[in-house]
Design a protein around this motif. Structure first.
Motif, PDB file in Angstrom:
ATOM      1  N   MET A   1     -11.823  60.085 -60.129  1.00 44.98           N
ATOM      2  CA  MET A   1     -12.804  60.527 -58.886  1.00 44.98           C
ATOM      3  C   MET A   1     -13.401  59.376 -58.398  1.00 44.98           C
ATOM      4  O   MET A   1     -14.079  59.314 -57.296  1.00 44.98           O
ATOM      5  CB  MET A   1     -13.937  61.186 -59.847  1.00 44.98           C
ATOM      6  CG  MET A   1     -13.498  62.213 -60.718  1.00 44.98           C
ATOM      7  SD  MET A   1     -12.686  63.419 -59.845  1.00 44.98           S
ATOM      8  CE  MET A   1     -13.664  63.927 -58.316  1.00 44.98           C
ATOM      9  N   LYS A   2     -13.148  58.043 -58.845  1.00 46.95           N
ATOM     10  CA  LYS A   2     -13.584  56.667 -58.044  1.00 46.95           C
ATOM     11  C   LYS A   2     -14.914  56.410 -58.153  1.00 46.95           C
ATOM     12  O   LYS A   2     -15.407  55.281 -57.904  1.00 46.95           O
ATOM     13  CB  LYS A   2     -13.084  56.638 -56.719  1.00 46.95           C
ATOM     14  CG  LYS A   2     -11.644  57.190 -56.545  1.00 46.95           C
ATOM     15  CD  LYS A   2     -10.530  56.324 -57.337  1.00 46.95           C
ATOM     16  CE  LYS A   2      -9.036  56.399 -56.861  1.00 46.95           C
ATOM     17  NZ  LYS A   2      -8.714  57.582 -57.314  1.00 46.95           N
ATOM     18  N   ASN A   3     -15.902  57.380 -58.579  1.00 50.67           N
ATOM     19  CA  ASN A   3     -17.446  56.990 -58.832  1.00 50.67           C
ATOM     20  C   ASN A   3     -17.933  57.493 -60.110  1.00 50.67           C
ATOM     21  O   ASN A   3     -17.523  58.677 -60.569  1.00 50.67           O
ATOM     22  CB  ASN A   3     -18.058  57.518 -57.572  1.00 50.67           C
ATOM     23  CG  ASN A   3     -18.334  58.842 -57.483  1.00 50.67           C
ATOM     24  OD1 ASN A   3     -18.971  59.540 -58.189  1.00 50.67           O
ATOM     25  ND2 ASN A   3     -17.370  59.461 -56.463  1.00 50.67           N
ATOM     26  N   GLU A   4     -18.868  57.110 -60.632  1.00 52.60           N
ATOM     27  CA  GLU A   4     -19.311  57.417 -61.828  1.00 52.60           C
ATOM     28  C   GLU A   4     -19.718  58.779 -61.907  1.00 52.60           C
ATOM     29  O   GLU A   4     -19.833  59.649 -63.036  1.00 52.60           O
ATOM     30  CB  GLU A   4     -20.537  56.384 -62.327  1.00 52.60           C
ATOM     31  CG  GLU A   4     -19.935  54.795 -62.487  1.00 52.60           C
ATOM     32  CD  GLU A   4     -20.903  53.867 -63.128  1.00 52.60           C
ATOM     33  OE1 GLU A   4     -22.102  54.287 -63.034  1.00 52.60           O
ATOM     34  OE2 GLU A   4     -20.631  52.713 -63.292  1.00 52.60           O
TER      35      GLU A   4
ATOM     36  N   ASP B   1     -14.816  55.124 -52.482  1.00 52.99           N
ATOM     37  CA  ASP B   1     -15.930  54.105 -53.045  1.00 52.99           C
ATOM     38  C   ASP B   1     -15.882  53.244 -54.183  1.00 52.99           C
ATOM     39  O   ASP B   1     -14.861  53.641 -55.101  1.00 52.99           O
ATOM     40  CB  ASP B   1     -16.919  55.267 -53.783  1.00 52.99           C
ATOM     41  CG  ASP B   1     -18.170  54.780 -54.200  1.00 52.99           C
ATOM     42  OD1 ASP B   1     -18.652  53.689 -53.801  1.00 52.99           O
ATOM     43  OD2 ASP B   1     -18.890  55.495 -55.239  1.00 52.99           O
ATOM     44  N   ASP B   2     -16.202  51.991 -54.108  1.00 52.89           N
ATOM     45  CA  ASP B   2     -15.735  50.955 -54.873  1.00 52.89           C
ATOM     46  C   ASP B   2     -16.885  50.417 -55.652  1.00 52.89           C
ATOM     47  O   ASP B   2     -17.926  49.628 -55.029  1.00 52.89           O
ATOM     48  CB  ASP B   2     -15.119  49.635 -54.139  1.00 52.89           C
ATOM     49  CG  ASP B   2     -14.450  48.964 -55.221  1.00 52.89           C
ATOM     50  OD1 ASP B   2     -13.756  48.069 -54.692  1.00 52.89           O
ATOM     51  OD2 ASP B   2     -14.751  48.917 -56.436  1.00 52.89           O
ATOM     52  N   ASP B   3     -17.283  50.943 -56.875  1.00 52.90           N
ATOM     53  CA  ASP B   3     -18.502  50.602 -57.468  1.00 52.90           C
ATOM     54  C   ASP B   3     -18.207  49.470 -58.658  1.00 52.90           C
ATOM     55  O   ASP B   3     -19.218  48.920 -59.210  1.00 52.90           O
ATOM     56  CB  ASP B   3     -19.003  51.691 -58.305  1.00 52.90           C
ATOM     57  CG  ASP B   3     -17.835  52.197 -59.302  1.00 52.90           C
ATOM     58  OD1 ASP B   3     -16.920  51.659 -59.634  1.00 52.90           O
ATOM     59  OD2 ASP B   3     -18.259  53.306 -59.988  1.00 52.90           O
ATOM     60  N   GLY B   4     -16.885  48.764 -58.377  1.00 50.84           N
ATOM     61  CA  GLY B   4     -16.736  47.782 -59.191  1.00 50.84           C
ATOM     62  C   GLY B   4     -16.594  47.824 -60.721  1.00 50.84           C
ATOM     63  O   GLY B   4     -16.358  47.064 -61.623  1.00 50.84           O
TER      64      GLY B   4
END
Length: 209
Positions: free
Chosen positions: A44-47, A106-109
């Motif tokens: 999903m790439k995001n929390e 989305d790159d939340d690290g």
């Protein structure tokens, strides 16, 4: 004589939950909460979306617990539900947001420091650096789905070959081939970048030095 309550096996806990002791469900899934979330996040790439997928996976597992067969591990079955939920959600999102396909992901690290921990090319201290973890995360995200699935299950979640094959409903030979290809793809992508990051800066030789 020890009068404490005997520790139940996982199979006994499942049987008790199906029989009506639903309060035991959290005890059953607690050891797998992190694994389910990591697998969801890898898709999903995001929390926020990963949390939704994980929550839905736990709910579906609870609703269908009576159909669980003991010939596979509960953790394997649970991960399969998580993967299916993540794929279904991505398909729904792609239908609703076709116009957003060209936007950067989305790159939340966020990434597990355990990624690639068995690779000799990457020193453990290097993986702790934020810059390196970000490179690893992006590289894993670029893997085709069939290779990313196997890599995450084998090298991150540390499922064995048989469990991975069961989870993905593929043959053991396919697991081995896909894992090898995934590792080769990641090496090709990461090794040059890591060498560039770890290369010491050139010293400027000044006349008076």
């Amino acid at each position: 004589m020890n009068s404490s309550t005997p520790i139940r096996s996982e199979a006994e806990i499942i049987a008790a939950i199906v029989a009506g002791e639903t309060q035991l469900y959290h005890e059953l899934v607690r050891p797998y909460e992190r694994s389910v979330y990591i697998m969801a996040l890898s898709y999903m790439k995001n929390e926020a979306d990963a949390e939704d997928v994980a929550q839905e996976a736990f709910i579906k597992a609870f609703r269908n617990l009576s159909t669980f067969r003991g010939d596979a591990k509960f953790s394997t079955w649970l991960i399969s539900i998580t993967l299916n939920e993540a794929r279904n959600r991505l398909r729904r999102q792609s239908i609703v947001r076709m116009q957003s396909l060209d936007e950067p992901p989305d790159d939340d690290g966020t990434v597990s420091p355990a990624l690639l921990r068995d690779w000799r090319e990457i020193p453990s201290e290097a993986v702790e650096r934020e810059e390196v973890r970000t490179l690893i995360k992006k590289a894993v995200e670029t893997l085709p789905e069939i290779y990313r699935q196997v890599f995450l299950l084998r090298d991150v979640e540390e499922l064995d070959v048989n469990e991975t094959a069961q989870t993905l409903s593929i043959s053991i030979s396919n697991v081995k081939v896909r894992l090898h290809r995934a590792r080769m793809m990641l090496q090709k992508e990461l090794v040059p970048q890591l060498k560039a990051i770890n290369r010491p800066p050139k010293r400027r030789w000044l006349p008076w030095s």
